[in-house]
Motif scaffolding. Structure first.
Motif, PDB file in Angstrom:
ATOM      1  N   ALA A 239       0.847  -1.197   0.000  1.00 18.32           N
ATOM      2  CA  ALA A 239       0.000   0.000   0.000  1.00 18.32           C
ATOM      3  C   ALA A 239       0.879   1.243   0.000  1.00 18.32           C
ATOM      4  O   ALA A 239       1.973   1.244   0.576  1.00 18.32           O
ATOM      5  N   ASP A 240       0.413   2.303  -0.643  1.00 15.41           N
ATOM      6  CA  ASP A 240       1.187   3.542  -0.670  1.00 15.41           C
ATOM      7  C   ASP A 240       0.536   4.666   0.127  1.00 15.41           C
ATOM      8  O   ASP A 240       1.055   5.780   0.169  1.00 15.41           O
ATOM      9  N   ALA A 241      -0.599   4.373   0.745  1.00 20.60           N
ATOM     10  CA  ALA A 241      -1.305   5.410   1.494  1.00 20.60           C
ATOM     11  C   ALA A 241      -2.176   4.776   2.571  1.00 20.60           C
ATOM     12  O   ALA A 241      -2.527   3.598   2.486  1.00 20.60           O
ATOM     13  N   VAL A 242      -2.514   5.580   3.574  1.00 17.71           N
ATOM     14  CA  VAL A 242      -3.373   5.127   4.669  1.00 17.71           C
ATOM     15  C   VAL A 242      -4.379   6.223   5.001  1.00 17.71           C
ATOM     16  O   VAL A 242      -4.219   7.383   4.624  1.00 17.71           O
ATOM     17  N   GLU A 243      -5.410   5.827   5.714  1.00 22.76           N
ATOM     18  CA  GLU A 243      -6.354   6.766   6.299  1.00 22.76           C
ATOM     19  C   GLU A 243      -6.741   6.236   7.667  1.00 22.76           C
ATOM     20  O   GLU A 243      -6.572   5.048   7.963  1.00 22.76           O
ATOM     21  N   PHE A 244      -7.227   7.108   8.514  1.00 24.05           N
ATOM     22  CA  PHE A 244      -7.752   6.673   9.806  1.00 24.05           C
ATOM     23  C   PHE A 244      -8.903   7.594  10.185  1.00 24.05           C
ATOM     24  O   PHE A 244      -9.203   8.561   9.493  1.00 24.05           O
ATOM     25  N   TRP A 245      -9.548   7.262  11.297  1.00 21.91           N
ATOM     26  CA  TRP A 245     -10.703   8.041  11.707  1.00 21.91           C
ATOM     27  C   TRP A 245     -10.258   9.316  12.436  1.00 21.91           C
ATOM     28  O   TRP A 245      -9.679  10.199  11.836  1.00 21.91           O
TER      29      TRP A 245
ATOM     30  N   GLU B 174     -10.820 -12.852   8.176  1.00 21.35           N
ATOM     31  CA  GLU B 174      -9.929 -13.735   8.924  1.00 21.35           C
ATOM     32  C   GLU B 174      -8.657 -12.982   9.315  1.00 21.35           C
ATOM     33  O   GLU B 174      -8.524 -12.530  10.432  1.00 21.35           O
ATOM     34  N   GLU B 175      -7.728 -12.809   8.371  1.00 19.99           N
ATOM     35  CA  GLU B 175      -6.463 -12.148   8.661  1.00 19.99           C
ATOM     36  C   GLU B 175      -6.378 -10.793   7.959  1.00 19.99           C
ATOM     37  O   GLU B 175      -6.794 -10.655   6.803  1.00 19.99           O
ATOM     38  N   SER B 176      -5.793  -9.794   8.630  1.00 18.35           N
ATOM     39  CA  SER B 176      -5.665  -8.471   8.035  1.00 18.35           C
ATOM     40  C   SER B 176      -4.804  -8.493   6.784  1.00 18.35           C
ATOM     41  O   SER B 176      -5.088  -7.792   5.806  1.00 18.35           O
ATOM     42  N   ASP B 177      -3.715  -9.273   6.785  1.00 19.70           N
ATOM     43  CA  ASP B 177      -2.862  -9.351   5.595  1.00 19.70           C
ATOM     44  C   ASP B 177      -3.674  -9.790   4.376  1.00 19.70           C
ATOM     45  O   ASP B 177      -3.579  -9.191   3.295  1.00 19.70           O
ATOM     46  N   GLU B 178      -4.464 -10.828   4.545  1.00 18.33           N
ATOM     47  CA  GLU B 178      -5.262 -11.354   3.432  1.00 18.33           C
ATOM     48  C   GLU B 178      -6.309 -10.339   2.989  1.00 18.33           C
ATOM     49  O   GLU B 178      -6.580 -10.192   1.783  1.00 18.33           O
ATOM     50  N   ALA B 179      -6.901  -9.637   3.940  1.00 16.87           N
ATOM     51  CA  ALA B 179      -7.927  -8.652   3.602  1.00 16.87           C
ATOM     52  C   ALA B 179      -7.330  -7.508   2.778  1.00 16.87           C
ATOM     53  O   ALA B 179      -7.912  -7.073   1.774  1.00 16.87           O
ATOM     54  N   ILE B 180      -6.174  -7.023   3.184  1.00 16.54           N
ATOM     55  CA  ILE B 180      -5.528  -5.934   2.449  1.00 16.54           C
ATOM     56  C   ILE B 180      -5.115  -6.388   1.061  1.00 16.54           C
ATOM     57  O   ILE B 180      -5.292  -5.660   0.070  1.00 16.54           O
ATOM     58  N   GLN B 181      -4.584  -7.584   0.954  1.00 12.39           N
ATOM     59  CA  GLN B 181      -4.214  -8.106  -0.361  1.00 12.39           C
ATOM     60  C   GLN B 181      -5.428  -8.204  -1.279  1.00 12.39           C
ATOM     61  O   GLN B 181      -5.338  -7.923  -2.483  1.00 12.39           O
TER      62      GLN B 181
END
Length: 243
Positions: A20-26, A229-236
């Motif tokens: 990922a090249d960017a993020v956001e948060f609340w 399930e896993e955050s890694d898999e969700a992001i991918q």
């Protein structure tokens, strides 16, 4: 919403490692912003969105306070080179008509718009579903949101189109985006049901993303979803939509 088993400040590195090249948060008020800047710099990440206010823009007694909160958030966003602030209306009230509350939302955005324009920050108004996640929230329908944005008529005020919320609320995602893309400043993705990553539910996300981009949207897709399930898999799964 991802890597919730880690401290907030420890969530930047794994996101970058996955490509990922960017993020956001609340909300920013509860964050160590100096630490956030260090993590962004260390991992080559841009901060592209955060919450500018959770309202209530619908409360006539607090509208000045809410506008001041947005203006302060604009200053913080400019300091962080964050181009987008998410703006929530707050809940619908029973002491004012719906028409008056809608006027207040527009008036509040009009009042905050000059500061956003001067700073180069976009305020994106977000409809939310009331059926599952946000009962009582004022702004649910995308059409009403677009109408408010057009009433304000500022280049610094657009709509945050959350595919998950609008699928729950009304569906018709591709046509709605195609007909209104010029007023969309940011897009959030999650699947239905469950608010999990794309590919876990009923939405054909490859078609949705392709249609959104074909309509002319060239901004970010924010991953406002839970990991099934896993955050890694969700992001991918999310990243694969634009490969």
């Amino acid at each position: 919403m991802l890597y919730t088993d880690r401290a907030f400040i420890d969530r930047f590195e794994p996101v970058a490692d996955l490509g990922a090249d960017a993020v956001e948060f609340w909300t920013w008020q509860d964050k160590d912003l100096d630490a956030v800047e260090r993590e962004l710099d260390a991992h080559g990440l841009d901060l592209v969105g955060m919450v500018g206010t959770e309202g209530p823009l619908t409360d006539p007694g607090r509208i000045d306070e809410t506008v001041a909160e947005i203006e302060r958030s604009v200053e913080v966003a400019a300091d962080l080179d964050c181009p987008t602030l998410f703006v929530l209306t707050g809940d619908e009230r029973d002491d004012a008509s719906r028409a008056r509350q809608r006027e207040l939302v527009a008036e509040g955005l009009e009042a905050a718009a000059p500061a956003a324009e001067a700073a180069g920050v976009t305020l994106v108004l977000e409809p939310l579903n009331t059926a599952i996640d946000h009962p009582g929230y004022f702004l649910e329908a995308a059409e009403e949101g677009f109408d408010i944005v057009r009433t304000v008529d500022s280049p610094a005020v657009e709509l945050l189109y959350d595919v998950y919320h609008q699928q729950v609320t009304e569906g018709n995602i591709i046509q709605t985006v195609t007909e209104n893309v010029e007023d969309i400043g940011h897009v959030h993705v999650a699947d239905v049901p469950g608010r999990y990553e794309p590919g876990t539910g009923e939405l054909n996300y490859p078609n949705v993303v392709e249609a959104v981009e074909d309509a002319g949207y060239d901004g970010y897709f924010g991953f406002e979803f839970r990991a099934k399930e896993e955050s890694d898999e969700a992001i991918q799964a999310g990243l694969s939509l634009r490969e």
